[in-house]
Scaffold this motif. Structure first.
Motif, mmCIF file in Angstrom:
data_model
loop_
_atom_site.group_PDB
_atom_site.id
_atom_site.type_symbol
_atom_site.label_atom_id
_atom_site.label_comp_id
_atom_site.label_asym_id
_atom_site.label_seq_id
_atom_site.Cartn_x
_atom_site.Cartn_y
_atom_site.Cartn_z
ATOM 1 N N LEU A 76 0.824 -1.215 0.000
ATOM 2 C CA LEU A 76 0.000 0.000 0.000
ATOM 3 C C LEU A 76 0.855 1.262 0.000
ATOM 4 C CD1 LEU A 76 -2.789 1.279 0.045
ATOM 5 C CD2 LEU A 76 -2.768 1.095 2.543
ATOM 6 N N ILE A 77 1.919 1.299 0.800
ATOM 7 C CA ILE A 77 2.748 2.507 0.805
ATOM 8 C C ILE A 77 3.477 2.663 -0.527
ATOM 9 C CG2 ILE A 77 3.040 2.540 3.302
ATOM 10 C CD1 ILE A 77 5.902 1.507 2.885
ATOM 11 N N ALA A 78 3.809 1.537 -1.166
ATOM 12 C CA ALA A 78 4.427 1.607 -2.494
ATOM 13 C C ALA A 78 3.441 2.165 -3.506
ATOM 14 C CB ALA A 78 4.906 0.221 -2.916
ATOM 15 N N LEU A 79 2.201 1.699 -3.425
ATOM 16 C CA LEU A 79 1.160 2.180 -4.334
ATOM 17 C C LEU A 79 0.883 3.655 -4.108
ATOM 18 C CD1 LEU A 79 -0.878 1.377 -6.518
ATOM 19 C CD2 LEU A 79 -2.469 0.740 -4.685
ATOM 20 N N MET A 80 0.848 4.087 -2.844
ATOM 21 C CA MET A 80 0.627 5.501 -2.526
ATOM 22 C C MET A 80 1.752 6.370 -3.067
ATOM 23 S SD MET A 80 -0.692 5.054 1.410
ATOM 24 C CE MET A 80 -0.512 6.795 1.781
ATOM 25 N N GLU A 81 2.970 5.871 -2.996
ATOM 26 C CA GLU A 81 4.127 6.601 -3.517
ATOM 27 C C GLU A 81 4.003 6.818 -5.019
ATOM 28 O OE1 GLU A 81 8.126 8.247 -3.649
ATOM 29 O OE2 GLU A 81 6.745 7.889 -1.974
ATOM 30 N N VAL A 82 3.633 5.765 -5.715
ATOM 31 C CA VAL A 82 3.576 5.822 -7.181
ATOM 32 C C VAL A 82 2.405 6.671 -7.663
ATOM 33 C CG1 VAL A 82 3.286 4.434 -9.280
ATOM 34 C CG2 VAL A 82 4.749 3.607 -7.431
ATOM 35 N N SER A 89 -5.250 -6.710 6.225
ATOM 36 C CA SER A 89 -6.027 -5.508 5.922
ATOM 37 C C SER A 89 -5.491 -4.780 4.694
ATOM 38 C CB SER A 89 -6.018 -4.568 7.138
ATOM 39 O OG SER A 89 -6.563 -5.205 8.273
ATOM 40 N N ILE A 90 -4.175 -4.658 4.619
ATOM 41 C CA ILE A 90 -3.559 -3.959 3.496
ATOM 42 C C ILE A 90 -3.830 -4.690 2.186
ATOM 43 C CG2 ILE A 90 -1.314 -3.401 2.447
ATOM 44 C CD1 ILE A 90 -0.403 -2.583 5.287
ATOM 45 N N HIS A 91 -3.770 -6.006 2.220
ATOM 46 C CA HIS A 91 -4.083 -6.786 1.013
ATOM 47 C C HIS A 91 -5.494 -6.467 0.530
ATOM 48 C CE1 HIS A 91 -4.977 -9.994 -1.738
ATOM 49 N NE2 HIS A 91 -5.762 -10.612 -0.876
ATOM 50 N N LYS A 92 -6.448 -6.405 1.440
ATOM 51 C CA LYS A 92 -7.829 -6.116 1.060
ATOM 52 C C LYS A 92 -7.976 -4.714 0.482
ATOM 53 C CE LYS A 92 -9.856 -9.973 2.124
ATOM 54 N NZ LYS A 92 -10.456 -10.806 1.040
ATOM 55 N N ILE A 93 -7.236 -3.759 1.059
ATOM 56 C CA ILE A 93 -7.301 -2.378 0.558
ATOM 57 C C ILE A 93 -6.736 -2.296 -0.856
ATOM 58 C CG2 ILE A 93 -6.414 -0.035 0.863
ATOM 59 C CD1 ILE A 93 -6.456 -0.598 3.913
ATOM 60 N N VAL A 94 -5.560 -2.876 -1.071
ATOM 61 C CA VAL A 94 -4.930 -2.834 -2.392
ATOM 62 C C VAL A 94 -5.787 -3.572 -3.415
ATOM 63 C CG1 VAL A 94 -2.906 -3.535 -3.743
ATOM 64 C CG2 VAL A 94 -2.604 -2.607 -1.434
ATOM 65 N N GLU A 95 -6.371 -4.681 -2.978
ATOM 66 C CA GLU A 95 -7.252 -5.464 -3.849
ATOM 67 C C GLU A 95 -8.463 -4.643 -4.277
ATOM 68 O OE1 GLU A 95 -8.461 -10.143 -3.636
ATOM 69 O OE2 GLU A 95 -9.093 -8.886 -1.943
ATOM 70 N N GLY A 96 -8.881 -3.719 -3.416
ATOM 71 C CA GLY A 96 -10.009 -2.856 -3.750
ATOM 72 C C GLY A 96 -9.633 -1.718 -4.684
ATOM 73 N N ILE A 97 -8.344 -1.373 -4.718
ATOM 74 C CA ILE A 97 -7.876 -0.280 -5.569
ATOM 75 C C ILE A 97 -7.503 -0.775 -6.967
ATOM 76 C CG2 ILE A 97 -6.071 1.479 -5.871
ATOM 77 C CD1 ILE A 97 -5.873 1.582 -2.790
ATOM 78 N N LEU A 98 -6.803 -1.915 -7.016
ATOM 79 C CA LEU A 98 -6.336 -2.468 -8.285
ATOM 80 C C LEU A 98 -7.130 -3.716 -8.648
ATOM 81 C CD1 LEU A 98 -2.452 -2.270 -7.695
ATOM 82 C CD2 LEU A 98 -3.879 -0.644 -8.964
ATOM 83 N N ASP A 99 -7.493 -3.845 -9.915
ATOM 84 C CA ASP A 99 -8.220 -5.043 -10.337
ATOM 85 C C ASP A 99 -7.257 -6.196 -10.617
ATOM 86 O OD1 ASP A 99 -7.135 -4.669 -12.928
ATOM 87 O OD2 ASP A 99 -8.849 -3.469 -13.545
ATOM 88 N N ASP A 100 -7.810 -7.331 -11.009
ATOM 89 C CA ASP A 100 -7.007 -8.532 -11.212
ATOM 90 C C ASP A 100 -5.975 -8.395 -12.325
ATOM 91 O OD1 ASP A 100 -8.396 -9.747 -9.205
ATOM 92 O OD2 ASP A 100 -9.752 -10.866 -10.519
ATOM 93 N N GLU A 101 -6.201 -7.467 -13.232
ATOM 94 C CA GLU A 101 -5.253 -7.260 -14.325
ATOM 95 C C GLU A 101 -4.018 -6.497 -13.864
ATOM 96 O OE1 GLU A 101 -5.515 -8.358 -17.551
ATOM 97 O OE2 GLU A 101 -7.244 -9.497 -16.827
#
Length: 313
Positions: free
Chosen positions: A193-199, A256-268
């Motif tokens: 999640l912090i990596a995704l927030m950075e990008v 929890s973080i896995h669920k959050i990232v999963e909600g932001i990015l789709d399976d692709e």
């Protein structure tokens, strides 16, 4: 004719340029369970000839994941990293003495891990890495999360990794400048999640242009760490919490973080590689190395097609 070709080439599939994705590799913390992501990375290297610091734009790693991330970011052989986990576990988890005074000490000697990291990473600084890197740690002097990146160019890569791996009760805190640091897993055991927030937040890259591969270190199939019957126990002191408190602090945010990232990015755009075990595997359980490798091989084979797609192979 040239002008005509320019107009039509993007309309013909054969002429279309392959979309360039910003690729993130995220590696969880988990002590000796780091053999799981290392084995998967080794399988990826063997099958796809991946050069991780080139094929990923950002590598984030917490705790044991920080060791792997740092090694990959300076192009240390993934085969050698795997070998370290298999052969140097006893050196890393070298216990402090068992005298009465040991109740006041961390379980393991920080000097043993530091010596091994110095041997492999030398005097490299954060600025010596070959790709963007994020290593979460916890600043217990100022009570906040902290992320080591190339911007901390003068800080030793070894010190940053030691800070991220200093799990409370297991290893002593690490002093860097005027702060004491402990394990980044206290707040970001899963650094995706912090990596995704950075990008997204700082590099302004839209989520549709991101691909994130997240490597876990296992999740037990049990739903919690204490039975409801434990409520009857009056002894809720240090002994009751000792090992479970660390695993609880690491596991709950990770899920929890896995669920959050999963909600932001789709399976692709998001792939989580992890495993479930019937029983909790402790950070220092060296007897589980073979089991962890088996989990990793099975996960790689079952997700081979998804891995291929995520790597754009």
């Amino acid at each position: 004719m040239t002008g005509f070709l320019k107009k039509i080439k993007n309309k013909i599939p054969i002429f279309k340029k392959k979309k360039k994705f910003f690729k993130i590799l995220s590696i969880d913390g988990g002590g000796i369970k780091g053999i799981f992501p290392v084995t998967i990375l080794n399988k990826i290297k063997e099958n796809f000839d991946t050069v991780f610091f080139k094929d990923f734009d950002l590598i984030a790693g917490t705790s044991t994941g920080a060791i792997i991330a740092a090694a990959l970011a300076v192009d240390y052989s993934v085969e050698d990293i795997a070998n370290l986990y298999e052969t140097k576990g006893k050196q890393v988890f070298e216990k402090n003495d068992l005298s009465l005074k040991s109740i006041y000490k961390s379980r393991y000697k920080t000097s043993s891990l530091k010596s091994l990291l110095r041997e492999k990473l030398g005097d490299m600084k954060m600025s010596d890495v070959k790709c963007k890197i994020m290593i979460p740690a916890t600043d217990i002097t100022n009570g906040k999360g902290f992320v080591f990146t190339q911007k901390n160019n003068a800080i030793s890569l070894v010190d940053a990794v030691l800070a991220s791996t200093a799990a409370p009760l297991y290893f002593n805190p690490i002093k860097i400048h005027e702060s004491l640091f402990v394990d980044g897993g206290v707040w970001a055991n899963n650094p995706s999640l912090i990596a995704l927030m950075e990008v997204v937040g700082k590099l302004n890259i839209p989520v549709e242009n991101i691909k994130l591969v997240s490597l876990g270190t296992g999740d037990s199939q049990k739903t919690g760490f204490f039975d409801i019957k434990d409520e009857e126990d009056a002894n809720w002191g240090l002994i009751k919490w000792n090992e479970k408190i660390i695993d609880l602090l690491l596991s709950v945010p990770t899920r929890s973080i896995h669920k959050i990232v999963e909600g932001i990015l789709d399976d692709e755009h998001y792939l989580r590689l992890d495993f479930k075990s019937e029983k909790e595997i402790l950070l220092d359980d060296l007897s589980k190395v073979s089991t962890l490798k088996e989990y990793a091989v099975n996960e790689f084979e079952s997700k081979r097609d998804l891995i291929t797609r995520m790597l754009d192979i």
